[in-house]
Enzyme design. Structure first.
Site, PDB file in Angstrom:
ATOM      1  CG  ASP A 154       1.039  -8.486   6.992  1.00  0.00           C
ATOM      2  OD1 ASP A 154       0.637  -9.055   8.011  1.00  0.00           O
ATOM      3  OD2 ASP A 154       1.186  -7.247   6.919  1.00  0.00           O
ATOM      4  N   GLY A 191       0.804  -1.208   0.000  1.00  0.00           N
ATOM      5  CA  GLY A 191       0.000   0.000   0.000  1.00  0.00           C
ATOM      6  C   GLY A 191       0.842   1.266   0.000  1.00  0.00           C
TER       7      GLY A 191
HETATM    8  P1  AMP Z   1       2.817  -2.831   7.853  1.00  0.00           P
HETATM    9  O1  AMP Z   1       2.509  -2.024   9.052  1.00  0.00           O
HETATM   10  O2  AMP Z   1       4.040  -2.401   7.130  1.00  0.00           O
HETATM   11  O3  AMP Z   1       2.875  -4.298   8.091  1.00  0.00           O
HETATM   12  O4  AMP Z   1       1.613  -2.567   6.832  1.00  0.00           O
HETATM   13  C1  AMP Z   1       0.374  -3.227   6.855  1.00  0.00           C
HETATM   14  C2  AMP Z   1      -0.413  -2.876   5.609  1.00  0.00           C
HETATM   15  O5  AMP Z   1      -0.798  -1.493   5.634  1.00  0.00           O
HETATM   16  C3  AMP Z   1       0.335  -3.068   4.310  1.00  0.00           C
HETATM   17  O6  AMP Z   1      -0.566  -3.526   3.359  1.00  0.00           O
HETATM   18  C4  AMP Z   1       0.828  -1.683   3.987  1.00  0.00           C
HETATM   19  O7  AMP Z   1       1.089  -1.512   2.622  1.00  0.00           O
HETATM   20  C5  AMP Z   1      -0.344  -0.836   4.454  1.00  0.00           C
HETATM   21  N1  AMP Z   1       0.075   0.534   4.790  1.00  0.00           N
HETATM   22  C6  AMP Z   1       0.819   0.916   5.838  1.00  0.00           C
HETATM   23  N2  AMP Z   1       1.029   2.253   5.817  1.00  0.00           N
HETATM   24  C7  AMP Z   1       0.393   2.746   4.734  1.00  0.00           C
HETATM   25  C8  AMP Z   1       0.230   4.042   4.163  1.00  0.00           C
HETATM   26  N3  AMP Z   1       0.776   5.122   4.698  1.00  0.00           N
HETATM   27  N4  AMP Z   1      -0.486   4.136   3.021  1.00  0.00           N
HETATM   28  C9  AMP Z   1      -1.044   3.057   2.458  1.00  0.00           C
HETATM   29  N5  AMP Z   1      -0.936   1.816   2.941  1.00  0.00           N
HETATM   30  C10 AMP Z   1      -0.224   1.635   4.071  1.00  0.00           C
HETATM   31 MG    MG Z   2       4.247  -4.965   6.395  1.00  0.00          MG
END
Ligand code: AMP
Ligand code: MG
Length: 469
Positions: free
Chosen positions: A245, A89
């Site tokens: 994930d 994302g």
């Molecule tokens: P994470 O916290 O990196 O494991 O992210 C979990 C999910 O949220 C993943 O699909 C990321 O791509 C999405 N995500 C986290 N931050 C953002 C953001 N600022 N904009 C869009 N998607 C996000």
């Molecule tokens: Mg992640």
């Protein structure tokens, strides 16, 4: 000066695995750091990366020929609950490069703008998590932990809105792949057996060429994760969001969000602001790894042949984790005590030391390094329990050189990272570069960097960390 040459094997898997998405250009790109050593390891030209075209690529403003940017699809269990549709994302895979030795690496921009998987997010990152991931992932590499790495950090010249307006940034992440347990879940929960098989074949070819089939691959993932998590434990590292994930099937540590290293040792340590139940506490990490691997195993059942046999065998493989982990743990913690060939009985010796440390909130890094340097006792308010332990340890005739090679002098302490981020937000990246240099050789004592070895003073300690958004 030569531009990178991309070769995109993941894209060749075809539709369904990703969405073609270009990074969104930024207003005023600026390079904070380029990792020359890593660039050379990949066969990339550091001068090109630092030049106008490279700097533009690293901020997402220019795609060199051969790049075929995509956002990868994945699902995942987050804090135990299934999210069927996650995906990149706020990241875009530019492509893969093949290093001079034939090893294949993903080059990904993190914070590069919205994708079809962004849902309500802005697809951006702010400077803090970018600097944190750069420092911590490069330290992990220097400390011998399987990990994704940081090729570059760039500022965008734009602000992102979180609780306040903050400077935007982009991290260039390098991974042997970005395929996660959650990538398998994405296809398994949709019953897309054809793509599940194609993904397994891709992972086998890329990461487990000797595995033969999905069962062999599962065995490989279990074994590498056992090693990786043992390595985390031996550094006092808390990943913070071990969602499926955020677990790479390559075995590399991935997704440095609210991660942190313990200062004072306590097994229940949690830093992440959202981990209220302590699901991902330091001492829980091996258990969580098994839980995640069980999710992977159940995804793979449909491509493992006759079902009853597949279930039994995959269960056995996942249940093999504790023994592999215990062996890796004993090897790592044995080395920390200077014991090259630890005996099963040495487990109790390590655990006794950890208990004494926990009871007195002793500094994890300083005590272990102090064993090699003869300064450990000073870390204990009440020296008697440690002194008693030490005489039993002495009786094992430890190799202090081995202990020095297994116990870093410097780690990226949370309060130092915070200071680096605060300075960076103010436009001063010298503290970032200094800390990064100091962490490149974490086992070598150097009086120039003595300040970075200290535990946080009262008032300096950072106990809560936040996800990378
Ligand atoms: P994470 O916290 O990196 O494991 O992210 C979990 C999910 O949220 C993943 O699909 C990321 O791509 C999405 N995500 C986290 N931050 C953002 C953001 N600022 N904009 C869009 N998607 C996000
Ligand atoms: Mg992640």
């Amino acid at each position: 000066m030569t531009a990178p040459r991309f070769d995109n094997s993941y894209t060749r898997l075809g539709p369904g695995f990703y969405s073609r998405t270009a990074p969104t250009p930024v207003g005023n790109p600026g390079l904070v750091a380029v990792n020359d050593d890593l660039a050379r390891r990949l066969g990339l030209d550091p001068d090109w990366l630092r030049g106008p075209a490279g700097a533009a690529m690293l901020a997402g403003n220019l795609m060199p020929p051969g790049a075929d940017p995509i956002a990868q699809a994945y699902a995942g269990h987050q804090f135990g609950g299934l999210s069927p549709q996650l995906g990149d994302g706020r990241a875009v895979l530019l492509g893969e490069v093949v290093a001079p030795d034939g090893a294949r690496f993903d080059i990904q921009l993190k914070g590069s703008g919205p994708t079809p998987f962004s849902r309500r997010g802005d697809g951006r990152a702010w400077l803090g998590p970018v600097l944190r991931e750069y420092l911590v992932s490069e330290f992990m590499f220097a400390a011998g932990v399987p990990t994704t790495r940081a090729l570059a950090a760039a500022t965008t010249g734009e602000t992102v809105i979180r609780e306040t307006a903050l400077p935007g940034a982009v991290l260039t992440r390098v991974a042997s792949s970005h395929i996660r347990v959650g990538t398998f879940e994405f296809f398994a929960i949709r019953g897309d057996i054809e793509r599940l098989q194609a993904l397994a074949d891709h992972v086998i070819a890329r990461h487990y060429p000797d595995a033969g089939d999905a069962m062999g691959m599962l065995r490989g993932v279990v074994s590498r994760q056992a090693d990786t998590v043992a390595a985390w434990m031996a550094l006092g590292f808390v990943h913070g969001v071990m969602n499926t994930d955020n677990m790479a099937v390559s075995g590399e540590t991935i997704d440095y969000g609210p991660c942190a290293f313990m200062d004072a040792y306590h097994p229940d340590t949690v830093f992440s602001s959202i981990d209220r139940g302590g699901r991902y506490a330091w001492s829980e990490q091996p258990r969580v790894a098994v839980w995640n691997l069980a999710q992977l195993a159940s995804c793979l059942i449909p491509i493992m042949g006759e079902e009853q046999h597949a279930v039994e065998e995959a269960t056995r493989v996942v249940h093999g984790f504790p023994a592999l982990y215990q062996a890796a743990w004993l090897k790592r913690f044995g080395a920390k005590l200077g014991l090259a060939d630890p005996a099963p009985g040495d487990r109790a010796l390590v655990e006794r030391l950890l208990d004494i440390m926990a009871a007195q909130q002793a500094d994890f890094t300083r005590v272990f390094r102090g064993l090699a340097d003869g300064s450990a006792q000073a870390e204990f308010a009440d020296p008697a329990p440690f002194a008693a332990w030490r005489s039993d340890w002495d009786a094992r005739r430890p190799d202090l050189d081995l202990a020095a090679r297994a116990n870093p002098v410097r780690i990226p302490r949370n309060h130092r990272i915070q200071q680096v981020i605060d300075a960076g937000v103010g436009g001063d990246f010298q503290p970032f570069h200094r800390l990064n240099r100091a962490l490149a050789a974490p086992f070598d004592a150097d009086p120039d960097w003595d300040d970075l070895c200290l535990s946080p003073q009262a008032g300096e300690e950072v106990r809560v960390t936040f996800c990378g958004t």
